[in-house]
Design a protein around this motif. Sequence first.
Motif, PDB file in Angstrom:
ATOM      1  N   TRP A 134       0.728  -1.247   0.035  1.00 36.17           N
ATOM      2  CA  TRP A 134       0.272  -0.165   0.166  1.00 36.17           C
ATOM      3  C   TRP A 134       0.907   1.336   0.072  1.00 36.17           C
ATOM      4  CZ3 TRP A 134      -4.956   1.914  -0.157  1.00 36.17           C
ATOM      5  CH2 TRP A 134      -5.149   3.203   0.096  1.00 36.17           C
ATOM      6  N   GLN A 135       1.839   1.353   0.978  1.00 34.93           N
ATOM      7  CA  GLN A 135       2.695   2.472   1.057  1.00 34.93           C
ATOM      8  C   GLN A 135       3.517   2.899  -0.336  1.00 34.93           C
ATOM      9  OE1 GLN A 135       5.258   1.431   4.400  1.00 34.93           O
ATOM     10  NE2 GLN A 135       3.427   1.480   5.736  1.00 34.93           N
ATOM     11  N   HIS A 136       3.861   1.666  -0.960  1.00 26.61           N
ATOM     12  CA  HIS A 136       4.475   1.796  -2.197  1.00 26.61           C
ATOM     13  C   HIS A 136       3.649   2.240  -3.283  1.00 26.61           C
ATOM     14  CE1 HIS A 136       7.441   1.603  -5.504  1.00 26.61           C
ATOM     15  NE2 HIS A 136       6.882   0.529  -5.812  1.00 26.61           N
ATOM     16  N   ALA A 137       2.494   1.642  -3.141  1.00 27.70           N
ATOM     17  CA  ALA A 137       1.587   1.802  -4.485  1.00 27.70           C
ATOM     18  C   ALA A 137       0.997   3.561  -4.221  1.00 27.70           C
ATOM     19  CB  ALA A 137       0.173   1.017  -4.454  1.00 27.70           C
ATOM     20  N   SER A 138       1.057   4.105  -2.910  1.00 23.88           N
ATOM     21  CA  SER A 138       0.547   5.493  -2.892  1.00 23.88           C
ATOM     22  C   SER A 138       1.604   6.303  -3.475  1.00 23.88           C
ATOM     23  CB  SER A 138       0.460   5.685  -1.227  1.00 23.88           C
ATOM     24  OG  SER A 138       1.582   5.527  -0.563  1.00 23.88           O
TER      25      SER A 138
ATOM     26  N   ALA B 260       0.745   0.390  -9.618  1.00 23.91           N
ATOM     27  CA  ALA B 260      -0.136   0.599  -8.294  1.00 23.91           C
ATOM     28  C   ALA B 260      -1.308  -0.082  -8.432  1.00 23.91           C
ATOM     29  CB  ALA B 260      -0.272   2.411  -8.538  1.00 23.91           C
ATOM     30  N   MET B 261      -1.954  -0.143  -9.547  1.00 26.88           N
ATOM     31  CA  MET B 261      -3.171  -1.312  -9.602  1.00 26.88           C
ATOM     32  C   MET B 261      -2.773  -2.580  -9.302  1.00 26.88           C
ATOM     33  SD  MET B 261      -6.555  -1.604 -10.176  1.00 26.88           S
ATOM     34  CE  MET B 261      -7.009  -0.210 -11.163  1.00 26.88           C
ATOM     35  N   ARG B 262      -1.785  -3.238  -9.779  1.00 26.96           N
ATOM     36  CA  ARG B 262      -1.294  -4.476  -9.498  1.00 26.96           C
ATOM     37  C   ARG B 262      -1.238  -4.682  -7.824  1.00 26.96           C
ATOM     38  NH1 ARG B 262       2.728  -4.761 -12.501  1.00 26.96           N
ATOM     39  NH2 ARG B 262       4.453  -4.709 -10.959  1.00 26.96           N
ATOM     40  N   LEU B 263      -0.277  -3.720  -7.360  1.00 30.91           N
ATOM     41  CA  LEU B 263      -0.053  -3.974  -5.822  1.00 30.91           C
ATOM     42  C   LEU B 263      -1.217  -3.862  -4.955  1.00 30.91           C
ATOM     43  CD1 LEU B 263       2.865  -1.415  -5.765  1.00 30.91           C
ATOM     44  CD2 LEU B 263       3.273  -4.055  -5.540  1.00 30.91           C
ATOM     45  N   LEU B 264      -2.248  -2.831  -5.357  1.00 32.84           N
ATOM     46  CA  LEU B 264      -3.259  -2.704  -4.536  1.00 32.84           C
ATOM     47  C   LEU B 264      -4.354  -3.989  -4.813  1.00 32.84           C
ATOM     48  CD1 LEU B 264      -4.294   1.073  -5.251  1.00 32.84           C
ATOM     49  CD2 LEU B 264      -3.280  -0.025  -3.079  1.00 32.84           C
TER      50      LEU B 264
END
Length: 472
Positions: free
Chosen positions: A353-357, A367-371
Amino acid sequence: MRIETLVRSFLSTLHGRQGGMGRANGTFFSAQVVSTAFHHLRLALMDGAVLNRQGQRFVHGAAAYLAWLTHRNFRQRGLQLRHDIDLQGDEPRLSLHAWRLREGHEEHYRQHILTDVEALLLHPPNEFPALYGRFHPLASLTMPSPEYLYLYGVFLMQSARAEGNWPHGEQADELAGGLDADFELSRRLLIDDLHRDAGLPENDEVSRELSRWVVFPPCGWPMNEGQSYNMMALVDQIAKQPRLPAADGIQYLQALLTVQMPFVRHLAARTLMVLDIAPRTAIEAALYQQALRADDHQPALQAMARLRFELETPSSVMPSQWQRDSLTHWQTLIAQAPQAAWQRDPVLQEKSWQHASTLEGEHAATAMRLLQGLLPRYADSWLLRVAIAKLELSSPDSAIAAEATLRQCLETAPDCPEAHLALITHYHWQQRHDEATTLCRHAVARWPWDATVIDHSMWLLVLPMLDFPRRT
């Protein structure tokens, strides 16, 4: 046109849009009513936009409001006053002429308020005169920044574009200022306004002495980096050699958390953290966080750590690790306070989450893949679903479903400003302006001290006032 008519029209435009950040209560501190909207106008003008007729009317109204505040202040000084207003011609003007009779001589002052607003708020110079060593008049009394606040007392009514024979300081080498008696009156009037804005008693001498240090640093603004001197004076008077019971001092600082000027709220929150006082509500916790993230946070943290160390271990040398430990301590203090539901969401602790943000633009797919990878474990997280929906809004194939998700969040999630803000932006770009405005007012009413919500509200307000160049 009467100035009162302009003021009423201007304030009606802002009604329901500023929450607790700006209140038109007639105090000096309510100059903040103008500043947030002007921040957005200024950024757009720097990017090549131009004011349209609606925007020009708004600027004229803002100048009228600042003139009204100045008129109120001058009237309290016992001055005679006259406005000069002509907003219909090729060169619109709005100025205020004040005069008095002192020792048989007429002293007068004329301030071109609309010119100050356009030249210093909308199109500020690259650099203001430095305040080190000698003070320089920068602009109108009612401009919203700490320097102007201090200069309110130092210069009384001096503006960079002022005219008249208003007296300078009583010292021969003093290039600016005014008479000592006028300066003392400025101090009293400003403290009166601070107490009215914060709901503090106006006649309590001990709290008024604290307020003197809040708005007039002991060594002046040039030496007050990170609000060091303000905090030092407050900590000294409340904790070290208390002029009043500690509980009363803490209650005084908590009242200052509601003042409109951001730097006063930051000072109150920082001093409360030094005194190890936890925020009592989610609003206070948010204000503590805003103080820690303010532009001057680095020097402020150094001053806060030093003062906290002096309270706990007097006459010792502060270890280098103390500032980092203090920051962790204050963050823990804030985290233990009552918080909004979304702030307690465990997904916030996930590294994905922190990286995607931190990803945006061309990295949106990552970001979509991480979330989406977090969904199996956090299927009930509205914060996660809103983040995914925000990314989906940019795709025509998924925008309808994403909007439905956000609408469901508004109805079901206990506390989710992010959903409101995402939908407000989405409605705006779809030119669904009535829906965007209604939702924005709802968000401001629900989160009146959320800086991001207020920022969106002001952004939505000023966009119709601007004409943007076509991009090639």
